[in-house]
Write a protein that holds these residues in place. Structure first.
Motif, PDB file in Angstrom:
ATOM      1  N   ASP A  19     -17.022   5.781  -1.304  1.00  0.00           N
ATOM      2  CA  ASP A  19     -15.941   4.831  -1.057  1.00  0.00           C
ATOM      3  C   ASP A  19     -15.439   4.938   0.380  1.00  0.00           C
ATOM      4  O   ASP A  19     -14.250   5.111   0.634  1.00  0.00           O
ATOM      5  CB  ASP A  19     -14.811   5.074  -2.058  1.00  0.00           C
ATOM      6  CG  ASP A  19     -13.863   3.903  -2.146  1.00  0.00           C
ATOM      7  OD1 ASP A  19     -14.257   2.781  -1.780  1.00  0.00           O
ATOM      8  OD2 ASP A  19     -12.713   4.123  -2.567  1.00  0.00           O
ATOM      9  N   GLY A  24      -7.810  -3.840   1.364  1.00  0.00           N
ATOM     10  CA  GLY A  24      -6.804  -3.991   0.338  1.00  0.00           C
ATOM     11  C   GLY A  24      -5.504  -4.486   0.949  1.00  0.00           C
ATOM     12  O   GLY A  24      -5.436  -4.806   2.140  1.00  0.00           O
ATOM     13  N   LYS A  37       3.065   1.117   1.362  1.00  0.00           N
ATOM     14  CA  LYS A  37       2.829   1.303  -0.067  1.00  0.00           C
ATOM     15  C   LYS A  37       1.584   0.492  -0.412  1.00  0.00           C
ATOM     16  O   LYS A  37       1.593  -0.738  -0.330  1.00  0.00           O
ATOM     17  CB  LYS A  37       4.023   0.828  -0.895  1.00  0.00           C
ATOM     18  CG  LYS A  37       3.866   1.078  -2.373  1.00  0.00           C
ATOM     19  CD  LYS A  37       5.133   0.697  -3.118  1.00  0.00           C
ATOM     20  CE  LYS A  37       5.026   1.065  -4.577  1.00  0.00           C
ATOM     21  NZ  LYS A  37       6.260   0.699  -5.299  1.00  0.00           N
ATOM     22  N   ILE A  38       0.507   1.193  -0.758  1.00  0.00           N
ATOM     23  CA  ILE A  38      -0.771   0.545  -1.053  1.00  0.00           C
ATOM     24  C   ILE A  38      -0.664  -0.159  -2.402  1.00  0.00           C
ATOM     25  O   ILE A  38      -0.279   0.449  -3.403  1.00  0.00           O
ATOM     26  CB  ILE A  38      -1.919   1.576  -1.061  1.00  0.00           C
ATOM     27  CG1 ILE A  38      -1.934   2.395   0.236  1.00  0.00           C
ATOM     28  CG2 ILE A  38      -3.255   0.884  -1.304  1.00  0.00           C
ATOM     29  CD1 ILE A  38      -2.071   1.598   1.501  1.00  0.00           C
ATOM     30  N   GLN A  39      -0.999  -1.439  -2.432  1.00  0.00           N
ATOM     31  CA  GLN A  39      -0.807  -2.249  -3.637  1.00  0.00           C
ATOM     32  C   GLN A  39      -1.643  -1.765  -4.818  1.00  0.00           C
ATOM     33  O   GLN A  39      -1.127  -1.649  -5.930  1.00  0.00           O
ATOM     34  CB  GLN A  39      -1.133  -3.706  -3.324  1.00  0.00           C
ATOM     35  CG  GLN A  39      -0.910  -4.644  -4.487  1.00  0.00           C
ATOM     36  CD  GLN A  39      -1.201  -6.085  -4.118  1.00  0.00           C
ATOM     37  OE1 GLN A  39      -1.543  -6.403  -2.983  1.00  0.00           O
ATOM     38  NE2 GLN A  39      -1.069  -6.960  -5.080  1.00  0.00           N
ATOM     39  N   ALA A  40      -2.897  -1.465  -4.604  1.00  0.00           N
ATOM     40  CA  ALA A  40      -3.793  -1.129  -5.713  1.00  0.00           C
ATOM     41  C   ALA A  40      -3.431   0.184  -6.389  1.00  0.00           C
ATOM     42  O   ALA A  40      -3.557   0.318  -7.604  1.00  0.00           O
ATOM     43  CB  ALA A  40      -5.235  -1.078  -5.232  1.00  0.00           C
ATOM     44  N   THR A  41      -2.982   1.162  -5.625  1.00  0.00           N
ATOM     45  CA  THR A  41      -2.744   2.495  -6.181  1.00  0.00           C
ATOM     46  C   THR A  41      -1.281   2.908  -6.201  1.00  0.00           C
ATOM     47  O   THR A  41      -0.951   3.942  -6.769  1.00  0.00           O
ATOM     48  CB  THR A  41      -3.512   3.554  -5.359  1.00  0.00           C
ATOM     49  OG1 THR A  41      -3.021   3.516  -4.013  1.00  0.00           O
ATOM     50  CG2 THR A  41      -5.007   3.302  -5.386  1.00  0.00           C
ATOM     51  N   GLN A  42      -0.418   2.111  -5.563  1.00  0.00           N
ATOM     52  CA  GLN A  42       1.001   2.437  -5.411  1.00  0.00           C
ATOM     53  C   GLN A  42       1.210   3.719  -4.603  1.00  0.00           C
ATOM     54  O   GLN A  42       2.258   4.338  -4.650  1.00  0.00           O
ATOM     55  CB  GLN A  42       1.702   2.536  -6.781  1.00  0.00           C
ATOM     56  CG  GLN A  42       1.630   1.266  -7.600  1.00  0.00           C
ATOM     57  CD  GLN A  42       2.274   0.078  -6.910  1.00  0.00           C
ATOM     58  OE1 GLN A  42       3.427   0.136  -6.530  1.00  0.00           O
ATOM     59  NE2 GLN A  42       1.514  -0.982  -6.721  1.00  0.00           N
ATOM     60  N   LEU A  43       0.209   4.119  -3.861  1.00  0.00           N
ATOM     61  CA  LEU A  43       0.254   5.304  -3.020  1.00  0.00           C
ATOM     62  C   LEU A  43       1.082   5.001  -1.774  1.00  0.00           C
ATOM     63  O   LEU A  43       0.962   3.933  -1.184  1.00  0.00           O
ATOM     64  CB  LEU A  43      -1.167   5.702  -2.621  1.00  0.00           C
ATOM     65  CG  LEU A  43      -1.346   6.901  -1.709  1.00  0.00           C
ATOM     66  CD1 LEU A  43      -0.969   8.179  -2.442  1.00  0.00           C
ATOM     67  CD2 LEU A  43      -2.792   6.981  -1.233  1.00  0.00           C
ATOM     68  N   LYS A  84      -9.266   0.517   4.445  1.00  0.00           N
ATOM     69  CA  LYS A  84      -9.296   1.922   4.043  1.00  0.00           C
ATOM     70  C   LYS A  84     -10.568   2.538   4.595  1.00  0.00           C
ATOM     71  O   LYS A  84     -11.661   2.033   4.381  1.00  0.00           O
ATOM     72  CB  LYS A  84      -9.255   2.045   2.525  1.00  0.00           C
ATOM     73  CG  LYS A  84      -9.267   3.484   2.038  1.00  0.00           C
ATOM     74  CD  LYS A  84      -9.097   3.578   0.542  1.00  0.00           C
ATOM     75  CE  LYS A  84     -10.324   3.129  -0.181  1.00  0.00           C
ATOM     76  NZ  LYS A  84     -10.309   3.377  -1.615  1.00  0.00           N
ATOM     77  N   GLY A  88     -10.167   6.898   2.061  1.00  0.00           N
ATOM     78  CA  GLY A  88      -8.722   6.911   1.893  1.00  0.00           C
ATOM     79  C   GLY A  88      -8.002   7.916   2.765  1.00  0.00           C
ATOM     80  O   GLY A  88      -6.805   8.124   2.617  1.00  0.00           O
ATOM     81  N   TYR A  91      -5.742   4.608   6.802  1.00  0.00           N
ATOM     82  CA  TYR A  91      -5.507   3.201   6.494  1.00  0.00           C
ATOM     83  C   TYR A  91      -5.164   2.501   7.791  1.00  0.00           C
ATOM     84  O   TYR A  91      -4.207   2.863   8.467  1.00  0.00           O
ATOM     85  CB  TYR A  91      -4.367   3.046   5.477  1.00  0.00           C
ATOM     86  CG  TYR A  91      -4.743   3.487   4.098  1.00  0.00           C
ATOM     87  CD1 TYR A  91      -5.231   2.573   3.167  1.00  0.00           C
ATOM     88  CD2 TYR A  91      -4.641   4.817   3.714  1.00  0.00           C
ATOM     89  CE1 TYR A  91      -5.589   2.962   1.894  1.00  0.00           C
ATOM     90  CE2 TYR A  91      -4.999   5.226   2.437  1.00  0.00           C
ATOM     91  CZ  TYR A  91      -5.468   4.296   1.543  1.00  0.00           C
ATOM     92  OH  TYR A  91      -5.836   4.699   0.291  1.00  0.00           O
TER      93      TYR A  91
END
Length: 97
Positions: A19, A24, A37-43, A84, A88, A91
């Motif tokens: 990956d 994203g 705040k990353i949308q896919a993971t809420q990280l 990404k 990861g 970013y």
């Protein structure tokens, strides 16, 4: 399956599993320090993991004593497109959406 074909298959699966590169969306939580705040993971990621490209950084100039804003930069609540990289570990904010 030939050995060469099998090796190609294994290498392809390994690269996909790593990956390394993906796009994203994220929301800017804070501009200084840059926090996303990353949308896919809420990280939640911050500088230096999250970085802006030059086209999104705040820029202004002074012309005859008057300050003119060329680029307002990002502000909290902005939706951005992120790239990404390194599975990861980084970013890169590419643009506003």
């Amino acid at each position: 399956m030939e050995l060469i074909e099998r090796l190609k298959y294994i290498i392809s699966d390994t690269v996909k599993a790593m990956d390394l590169l993906d796009t994203g969306y994220a929301t800017v939580v804070s501009a200084a320090p840059l926090t996303l705040k990353i949308q896919a993971t809420q990280l939640i990621v911050t500088e230096p993991v999250a970085v802006l490209t030059d086209n999104l950084k705040y820029r202004d100039i002074n012309i005859q004593g008057e300050k003119i804003v060329l680029n307002p930069g990002v502000k909290p609540g902005d939706k951005v497109l992120v790239l990404k990289a390194n599975a990861g570990q980084n970013y890169i904010v590419m643009s506003k959406v």
